[in-house]
Structures are given as structure tokens and as C-alpha cells.
Design an enzyme around this catalytic site. Structure first.
Site, mmCIF file in Angstrom:
data_model
loop_
_atom_site.group_PDB
_atom_site.id
_atom_site.type_symbol
_atom_site.label_atom_id
_atom_site.label_comp_id
_atom_site.label_asym_id
_atom_site.label_seq_id
_atom_site.Cartn_x
_atom_site.Cartn_y
_atom_site.Cartn_z
ATOM 1 N N ASP A 287 -7.883 -7.340 3.739
ATOM 2 C CA ASP A 287 -6.764 -6.463 4.047
ATOM 3 C C ASP A 287 -6.737 -6.295 5.573
ATOM 4 O O ASP A 287 -7.638 -6.741 6.293
ATOM 5 C CB ASP A 287 -6.872 -5.116 3.310
ATOM 6 C CG ASP A 287 -5.498 -4.434 3.200
ATOM 7 O OD1 ASP A 287 -4.571 -4.822 3.941
ATOM 8 O OD2 ASP A 287 -5.345 -3.522 2.362
HETATM 9 C C1 NOJ Z 1 -2.343 -2.979 4.520
HETATM 10 C C2 NOJ Z 1 -2.084 -2.817 3.054
HETATM 11 O O1 NOJ Z 1 -3.195 -2.183 2.448
HETATM 12 C C3 NOJ Z 1 -1.819 -4.117 2.310
HETATM 13 O O2 NOJ Z 1 -1.400 -3.819 1.027
HETATM 14 C C4 NOJ Z 1 -0.811 -4.929 3.043
HETATM 15 O O3 NOJ Z 1 -0.579 -6.136 2.349
HETATM 16 C C5 NOJ Z 1 -1.321 -5.201 4.446
HETATM 17 N N1 NOJ Z 1 -1.490 -3.944 5.140
HETATM 18 C C6 NOJ Z 1 -0.381 -6.112 5.233
HETATM 19 O O4 NOJ Z 1 0.767 -5.455 5.570
#
Ligand code: NOJ
Length: 753
Positions: free
Chosen positions: A287
Site C-alpha cells: 500500500d
Molecule cells: C492508500 C489506500 O489504502 C489504498 O487503498 C489505495 O489503493 C492507495 N492509497 C493508492 O491510492
């Protein structure tokens, strides 16, 4: 009837655990090609393939460095997050395939969650449709539009099960139930990925966030979780398994830790469960800054060490931390990380690029003309309206307050949310635009036309404590024959980092509701929100309540369709609505305890200040007609533990309008070697019935659906009795008993870990 059987059988397959799945056929040509590319790469170029940089739309966490042409040329970029549009992606791809030494195409990733430009209902809303076909079709359109905008890889579906309505991200998933969540997860993966990843209009799907993210303590995003092994496997892992089984080629690690090990370094679950137990070989993406956050978690004070830990645990792609690229080469050269670990990750990334067809056509047919032609088409809008209609849940309808008649009537629409186009779209609106969205006010005006009069007053802002608009709202209500009160949360109160400690209506909206109700006109409440709200006053006073969540570009039209009865509501709650935040966690598939809740018995599990029951239970949702259920009939009342049994129920439309009903099947293992929930959803299907019409729905209960993890953590079916329950809500059920005989049937002897 057929659909019911299909869903139950589909779920059967989801339960299978004995062998691997989701594997592409071993493709010798692909492997040879991938190896030949790998052999040409320097260590830095390999790590570049594992590195994801941010583009202009990729900021969803701390500011990190954006990459540009120079990085691509130098082989530092394997993929991008948040570079959008056919023109921009083509331009960067041209640099990658003509000006970098490696000539390897880059991947473009984005969060295409509930639509790209045509925005569909938020996932929690769509789950309320209990309709995997709709979920698949909306994902397909999202994929077509996203792919036309040059994207290859979506960070969706979010398949986190949660029992935490305070958690802002509850809006992004399918709610509290692992069975429903698994069916929806698989449907979304099928929709995003289409027939083949190679198809120019397919997106690679990402099941996220692996795993347990929805159990964040206190509902605070990013927080620690505390999940027993059995609960992890029964509640949180099944939708991932379903996504893998449906062919998801990517999975994203979660921000939380499990049992002291942050998921970005959790070898036991990434290697142990995903790659080993499930034999999944797609790419595991971190993530946003998840690798870097291992420092904050306290696994090490050294960024090279956390990079090594993440790679070694099985994380293949470092989203925007830039630790893999910057620090890991040192670890490899010092002999602390075998280069084979890096190579395995690079192979997976290259294979993905190959599977997507990027080595054949790095642009995948992308052009601005195609982008324009495929974006926000009339058919997509029409699908958005159907999906929105099916996602609306009629929570209450005393004295048939709904549907309304427009002709000759004056309708007062009250509430700031009624004219809030951006909120209609919901949280992850990607390339969605407020100007594309039909608000509730606009939808009502469209429906009423010149047949009646529509008045509007905002009444109060959503969050602020400003009552100056009350007087105008009361005046408008007095002038009207009927009032539609639109209240709830604006879209920026849900999704990532948008947690609440209260589930009450924010701001002064509760006072507004009470003031308008006191005017004495027939009143309908239309809720817009991304989480269960606790609205007990409304639930006992306002005669009609529609839960409309955030329904996307066609929000207002769909709401008007239901308000005026051209569509009969059919959605069901995918999550329990508490009476008060103090009841959390409250969910339908709970344990019985040794002292089951009983309002008449003091020493049972309950509260002294509020009933133990929810405001609205899982699976609840009314219709403008009524349905009656026969008792469930079993194909046989006794069966062996290794055998399947069919459960049939006859559903009758006992009211006066055509309507659709979501028929639900629940099971309880009455006594087991470990305690089992009081009920668990094991099948559902939608049936459409004319007044007086009957339909018999049949579900197949297979051993996989009756299994659980025993004391040795094996997957087993035990002999004994099972309560079999069918109905239109988790709390209104007809029952019968099934008896399983014979020995314990072991479906999978490998203990979960
Ligand atoms: C953080 C989020 O937790 C995740 O779900 C997302 O895909 C990423 N950012 C990218 O934007």
C-alpha cells in the site's frame, strides 16, 4: 430459481482449499521470454521494475516524489500510480519503450473503485443489491473506461470485511459478511479483468487490503488489529480466496499488523497462505508508503532492513516509498538478501506485463479518440441507474407513505445533501465529475416535471452547527403537501482516513429533522451516507426512510424512481445498523454465548440503557409489496457429512405490486467441537414476482458450506443437527432442521496458520 442454485454452487467452489488456483497455465514461451528479459537487467534495473512512482493524481498519503521522463529513461520506474488519460500515458510509455535502456513498458495503476468517469454506487451500496451480476457489469464498464484512459491496473476490489461502522473505509467494501463479500469480490474481479488480461479493455484487479484491515481497533484507520486465527480464516480471508479463485492477478498488502507482524512484512500470511496454501502467483503490491511504514511500526530503524523484510515476506512492488530502489541493492550486495528473492519478484512483474500484452502493444490500442468514444456513454449511464435503483434500501414505510404521487402536489425537498452533486458520487470518484451527477433535487424535478411543484431549502449544512436556514426550511415544509428530507453525511466523511466516533447525524441535522417533522406533513427521509448511521429517533418517528448511500452519476434519478414508485425498492442491508455507537461491535453472525441476550432475563448478555438488538439487522430491506415464505423443505432430512442437500423454499408475492425479493439462506451448526455463530449466510438470490405469483427457490448446501475449522484447525464437517433458515432478512426466518450423520468429514487436513 436457477440463479439461487448458481450462487449457492458458486460459493461451494469458493470453499475449496485443497489445491491451488488462479494460476495461469504454465506458459513456457512466456517464461522463456521473461527469463531472457530478466537476464539483461542490472540489479538497479530489476529494483526499478519493483518500484511504483506517483503521478499527478496519485497522492493518497504523505507527499512523495513524483517521477518523470528522466526516471523512466534511467530504468527506475516499473509502474505509476495516478497518471491519467490516453495522452499522458502514451507519452510516458513512448519514453519507456524507446528511450530507456531496458525498453520495458511501464504499468499504469489507479484506484478505479466504483467507476472511472461513469460513477456507479459506492461498493457498500452496490453490495446492498445482493446482485453479483450488477457488480460484475459495473466493474466491466469501469474497466473499459479506465483502460481507455490508458490504465492497466486497478486497486480494486476492496474486499475487507468489517464490523466497524466507525471506520471510514466501510464504504469501500461489501459490508460485514464473508459469504456475500466473497461473491461480490469474485464478481468484481471477473468484471475488471474481463475475458483476458490481454484484452485491450481489461484492467488487472487488485484484491485489497491483505488482510484484516477492516478490524482496525476503535474503527481508526491504519490502527492495529487483534484477530484470532480462526476468525482471520473465517471472516477476513474468504473474500481474498474468492478473488484469487476468480483470477485476481494482484493483491495489495494492508497497513495493519496481525499478531505483532505488520502485513508488509508478514511472511506467514503472504508466503504461507497466498503463495503456498492457495498457490497464487500474482503480484503483491504494497500500500502507499507501506514499506516505509515498517519503520514506524517499529520493525527496524533502518530503511534498507525494512525493504529487505518486505521483499523477503513476498511484497513485489513498493508503492511510492522508493525504498526498494534506493536501499535494497545494498542489502543484496552485502549478502543479506539473496538476489533470487529480487528475481522472483521481478519475474512476477514482468509476467504481469506479458499477460497484459504490453510487450506486444505497450499502448494497448490507447488513443484519445477511443477514450472519448468509450467514456460516459448512454449505456453506461443507464447501467448506473439500474445499479443505483437496486442499491437503495427501504428501511421503513409506515402506512404506505411511499411511493409518493407527484400529480398536482407540492413537494418540499429539504437538506443540503439534496443538491450536493459531489456527494452523490461518493468517495473514490476517480475521474468522475460533479457536473455529471444528478442530485436528489434534480432527480425529483426530472420526475415531477410540470405535474407538480418542487420547492427547495437547504435547511442546514451537513457538518456545521448553523441553524439559520431552519426558518426557511420550515416555511417551505408548511407550503408543501409532502416533505422529502435529505440528510446524512457528505461524501468526504467516508473512505480513507475518514473515521467517526459517532454514528449520529452530523451537525444540526437531527434538530432539523425534528423541526420539519413537527410541521406535521407526511415526511420521507432520504439518507445519504457511507456507513451505517444510528438514527433511532427517525426510525420511530419519520414514517418512511430510504437508505440511498452514494449512488453515483444517476443518484437523483434512481432515488426519484423509487420515491414515485416507478421502481419498487429491493436492496437489503449488507451491514448491521446499530441503535447507538455504544453497541459496536454488533453483527448478525455472532456467537450465542452461555447467556444469550434476553430482555426478560437480567443475567444475560445485554445493556441496561439500550436494547441489545440492532436498529436494522443485516439483510433487512422492505418493498412496496410483501412476500411470504414457506417453511424450507430439504431434499432429505438426514444426510452423510460428505453429502450435499438441497433446500427449497416457496416465496409468494402477497401484496399488490410487482417486486423483487432477495431470498436469503442461513445455517447454524447447532453444536460443534468449537462454538459456531447463531446464523451464517450461505446462499441468496433475487426473484421477481408479480402480485400473487409464487416461485420455488432451491439452494444446494454442500459440505464446503457446512464446514468450519475444528480444534486442530482442520476444515471439517461434523455430524449433528443444523438449523436451516430462509427468509427476506437475517431476522425474519422460517426454519427446519437437517441432521448429518457418519464420521467427521475432513475437507482439508492442513491446519490453518
Ligand atoms: C492508500 C489506500 O489504502 C489504498 O487503498 C489505495 O489503493 C492507495 N492509497 C493508492 O491510492
Amino acid at each position: 430459481m436457477q440463479a439461487g442454485l448458481c450462487i449457492a454452487m458458486g460459493a461451494t467452489a469458493l470453499g475449496a482449499q485443497s489445491s491451488g488456483y488462479g494460476l495461469p497455465k504454465t506458459d513456457a514461451r512466456m517464461n522463456r521470454f521473461v527469463d531472457s528479459v530478466l537476464a539483461r537487467l542490472t540489479l538497479e534495473e530489476k529494483l526499478g521494475q519493483l518500484t511504483q512512482y506517483r503521478g499527478p493524481w496519485g497522492l493518497t498519503g504523505p507527499q512523495t516524489r513524483e517521477a518523470g521522463a528522466a526516471d523512466i529513461k534511467a530504468g527506475r520506474v516499473g509502474s505509476f500510480l495516478g497518471v491519467r488519460g490516453a495522452a499522458a500515458t502514451r507519452e510516458l510509455q513512448t519514453i519507456a519503450v524507446t528511450q530507456s535502456r531496458t525498453r520495458i513498458p511501464v504499468l499504469f495503476a489507479d484506484d478505479i473503485v466504483h467507476g472511472w468517469r461513469t460513477i456507479f454506487p459506492v461498493p457498500l451500496a452496490e453490495a446492498a443489491s445482493f446482485n453479483p451480476e450488477i457488480a460484475e457489469r459495473t466493474a466491466r464498464v469501469a474497466a473499459v473506461e479506465g483502460a481507455a484512459a490508458g490504465i492497466h491496473w486497478t486497486f480494486a476490489p476492496m474486499v475487507d470485511i468489517t464490523r466497524e461502522p466507525r471506520w471510514g473505509r466501510i464504504v469501500e467494501g461489501a459490508g460485514e459478511d464473508p459469504f456475500l463479500g466473497s461473491i461480490i469480490a469474485a464478481a468484481k474481479v471477473r468484471g475488471f479483468q474481463g475475458r483476458s488480461l490481454r484484452d485491450s479493455l481489461s484492467l488487472m484487479a487488485t484484491a485489497k487490503h491483505f488482510v484484516g484491515y477492516g478490524a482496525a481497533e476503535g474503527g481508526r484507520d491504519y490502527n492495529t488489529t487483534d484477530i484470532p486465527l480462526r476468525t482471520l480464516h473465517e471472516m477476513y480471508l474468504p473474500p481474498f480466496e474468492a478473488a484469487v479463485k476468480a483470477g485476481a492477478r494482484s493483491i495489495m498488502a494492508a497497513f495493519n499488523e496481525i499478531d505483532g507482524v505488520p502485513m508488509h512484512a508478514n511472511k506467514r500470511l503472504i508466503d504461507g497462505v497466498l503463495r503456498d496454501r492457495w498457490r497464487w502467483d500474482g503480484i503483491l503490491v504494497s500500500d502507499y508508503t507501506g514499506v516505509m511504514e515498517l519503520l514506524q511500526h517499529g520493525l527496524s530503524a533502518d530503511s534498507a532492513a525494512v525493504g529487505r523484510l518486505a521483499l523477503d515476506a513476498g511484497v513485489d512492488v513498493d508503492m511510492v516509498s522508493n525504498i526498494f530502489y534506493k536501499d535494497v541493492a545494498r542489502e543484496v550486495r552485502a549478502g543479506r538478501l539473496p538476489v533470487a528473492v529480487v528475481d522472483s519478484a521481478v519475474r512476477r512483474v514482468l509476467r504481469t506485463k506479458y499477460e497484459l500484452g504490453l510487450f506486444t502493444d505497450p499502448y494497448k490500442g490507447s488513443s484519445t479518440a477511443r477514450e472519448q468514444a468509450l467514456t460516459l456513454t448512454a449505456e453506461s449511464r443507464s447501467l448506473a441507474r439500474t445499479a443505483a435503483q437496486q442499491s437503495i434500501v427501504l428501511l421503513r414505510n409506515e402506512r404506505n407513505t411511499l411511493p409518493l404521487t407527484a400529480a398536482g402536489k407540492t413537494i418540499a425537498v429539504i437538506g443540503a445533501l439534496a443538491s450536493d452533486a459531489r456527494s452523490s458520487l461518493g468517495g473514490w470518484a476517480a475521474a468522475g465529475r460533479a457536473e455529471d451527477a444528478v442530485t436528489v433535487l434534480a432527480g425529483i424535478r426530472n420526475a415531477v416535471g410540470s405535474n407538480g411543484r418542487v420547492l427547495y431549502a437547504a435547511g442546514a449544512p451537513v457538518e456545521e452547527r448553523d441553524t439559520t436556514g431552519f426558518a426557511e426550511a420550515v416555511r417551505v415544509a408548511r407550503e408543501a403537501d409532502v416533505v422529502v428530507l435529505v440528510v446524512g453525511e457528505h461524501q468526504d466523511m467516508s473512505a480513507e482516513a475518514r473515521n467517526r466516533s459517532s454514528l449520529d447525524l452530523p451537525g444540526v441535522q437531527q434538530q432539523l429533522v425534528e423541526r420539519i417533522y413537527a410541521v406535521g406533513k407526511p415526511t420521507v427521509a432520504v439518507l445519504m451516507n457511507g456507513r451505517p448511521l444510528s438514527v433511532p429517533w427517525m426510525a420511530s418517528n419519520v414514517p418512511a426512510i430510504l437508505e440511498t448511500w452514494y449512488l453515483g452519476v444517476e443518484h437523483g434519478n434512481a432515488v426519484a424512481d423509487v420515491l414515485f414508485g416507478s421502481v419498487n425498492p429491493s436492496g437489503k442491508l449488507p451491514v448491521t445498523f446499530p441503535r447507538t455507537v455504544g453497541q459496536i461491535p454488533i453483527y448478525y453472525n455472532h456467537k450465542n454465548t452461555g447467556r444469550p441476550s434476553d430482555a426478560k432475563e437480567r443475567y444475560t448478555s445485554q445493556y441496561i440503557d439500550v436494547p441489545f438488538t440492532p436498529l436494522y439487522p443485516f439483510g433487512h430491506g422492505l418493498s412496496y409489496t410483501t412476500f411470504s415464505y414457506s417453511a424450507p423443505i430439504l431434499s432429505r432430512a438426514k444426510a452423510g457429512t460428505h453429502e450435499s442437500v438441497d433446500v427449497s423454499v416457496t416465496v409468494t408475492n402477497s401484496g399488490s405490486r410487482t417486486g423483487e425479493e432477495v431470498v436469503q439462506l442461513y445455517v447454524r451448526d447447532d453444536a460443534g467441537s468449537v462454538t459456531r455463530p447463531v446464523k451464517e449466510l450461505k446462499g441468496f438470490t433475487r426473484v421477481s414476482l408479480a402480485p400473487g405469483e409464487q416461485r420455488t427457490v432451491t439452494f444446494r448446501l454442500t459440505p464446503e458450506l457446512l464446514a468450519f475449522y475444528d480444534l486442530q484447525y482442520r476444515e471439517v464437517v461434523e455430524p449433528g443437527t443444523f438449523s436451516i433458515m430462509v427468509g427476506g432478512s437475517s431476522e425474519q426466518l422460517q426454519r427446519t432442521t437437517l441432521e448429518l450423520t457418519g464420521r467427521v468429514h475432513v475437507l482439508d487436513a492442513r491446519p490453518i496458520r
